[in-house]
Structure formats: C-alpha cells, structure tokens
Design an enzyme around this catalytic site. Structure first.
Site, PDB file in Angstrom:
ATOM      1  N   HIS A 115      -6.522  -2.643   1.987  1.00 16.31           N
ATOM      2  CA  HIS A 115      -5.846  -1.373   1.736  1.00 16.31           C
ATOM      3  C   HIS A 115      -5.536  -1.214   0.251  1.00 16.31           C
ATOM      4  CE1 HIS A 115      -2.964   1.921   2.808  1.00 16.31           C
ATOM      5  NE2 HIS A 115      -2.440   1.541   1.656  1.00 16.31           N
ATOM      6  N   GLU A 116      -4.946  -2.242  -0.340  1.00 20.36           N
ATOM      7  CA  GLU A 116      -4.579  -2.170  -1.755  1.00 20.36           C
ATOM      8  C   GLU A 116      -5.810  -2.154  -2.656  1.00 20.36           C
ATOM      9  OE1 GLU A 116      -1.600  -1.334  -2.501  1.00 20.36           O
ATOM     10  OE2 GLU A 116      -0.931  -1.638  -0.450  1.00 20.36           O
TER      11      GLU A 116
ATOM     12  N   HIS B 158      -7.061   1.376  -3.090  1.00 21.54           N
ATOM     13  CA  HIS B 158      -6.349   2.062  -4.170  1.00 21.54           C
ATOM     14  C   HIS B 158      -6.911   1.631  -5.524  1.00 21.54           C
ATOM     15  CE1 HIS B 158      -3.221   3.878  -1.724  1.00 21.54           C
ATOM     16  NE2 HIS B 158      -2.854   2.707  -1.227  1.00 21.54           N
TER      17      HIS B 158
END
Length: 157
Positions: free
Chosen positions: A67-68, A71
């Site tokens: 998820h990170e 980003h």
C-alpha cells in the site's frame, strides 16, 4: 524484526511486485497508533507501525508495505498517488496491497438492550438510559456491560 530487516523486506517487495527499486529509508515508528504505515511526501521515507507485525504477522505487514509503495512509486512518477485517484486504486489492486489498515487498537463498546423488543445497541460512549430510548420501539434501555472488539479488516475494495 529490526529496521534493517524491514528495509530489506521493503526493497524486496518493491522489486518483486513493482519491478522498481526502493531507494529511500523505511523504518518502524511506534508513534503511529491507528494507521499501518505512512509515506512522507518530502523525504520519500516510509514509516510502519510495528503493531501490524505483532498482531497480524508478516503477511499483513507485506500488504501494508505494498500500500505504501503504491503511494511512493506513483508520487515519484508524477501520477495520482492519493487514495481517491484511479491510478492508485488500479496499482493497489494489481499488486494485491491492502486498501485499509487492520484494526490496531482495541475498541471498547457499551452494550445496551431494549427491555421491550430485546434489540442490542452498541455505543462507544455511555449514554443516559433515563433520557434515551430505543430507536425502534421507544422502549427503555438497560446497560448490559462492556464488549471489546479487535477484528481484522483487510478488505480489498
């Protein structure tokens, strides 16, 4: 798991799932309370909550890392890196990252029961049973006690 082991894991996940290197710093941050991880826009560093691995194991940590990294890679490419952006949602789905962080703090609920219809009502804060009544039948409420919740939320929406 140490910060050095986390750094190696993030670099490995980045190469395996994104086919791109992770060139910045990844570390654990005990000050994170409700979120699994955080991406810093200015320094491009990643912080992760150590409670993710303590409560749910390495598999859940890897999905938070994905998820990170979504980003991270989208921001560096100048594409939509926010949760609302289509680029972010597509990349997250393609890599199999978690859309939401797992529940990391225990939530305590106050449980009330209607004396007329028997329905149970859960509230985070205590309520005045002399003032409030059941929303369905207008019956009197009786406090049953406290209930804790530590459910795992790993939906991929």
């Amino acid at each position: 798991m140490t910060n050095q082991e986390l750094q190696q894991l993030v670099e490995k996940v980045s190469l395996n799932y994104f086919k791109k290197p992770f060139l910045h710093e990844a570390s654990f941050n005990r000050r994170l309370k409700t979120t699994g991880g955080r991406y810093h826009l200015k320094g491009h560093a990643l912080d992760f909550n150590p409670r993710v691995i303590e409560l749910y194991g390495e598999e859940e940590l890897i999905s938070v890392i994905k998820h990170e990294l979504c980003h991270y890679h989208l921001h560096l490419e100048g594409r939509g890196y926010q949760h609302k952006d289509a680029d972010f949602k597509k990349l997250l789905k393609d890599t199999g990252g978690s859309r939401y962080a797992p529940l990391l703090i225990e939530q305590i609920y106050q449980v009330y029961e209607c004396q007329t219809c028997g329905i149970q009502i859960k509230r985070r804060k205590k309520i005045n049973t002399q003032r409030y009544v059941c929303g369905g039948c207008r019956g009197k409420l009786r406090w049953k006690g406290e209930e804790s919740s530590t459910r795992k939320t790993t939906e991929n929406k």
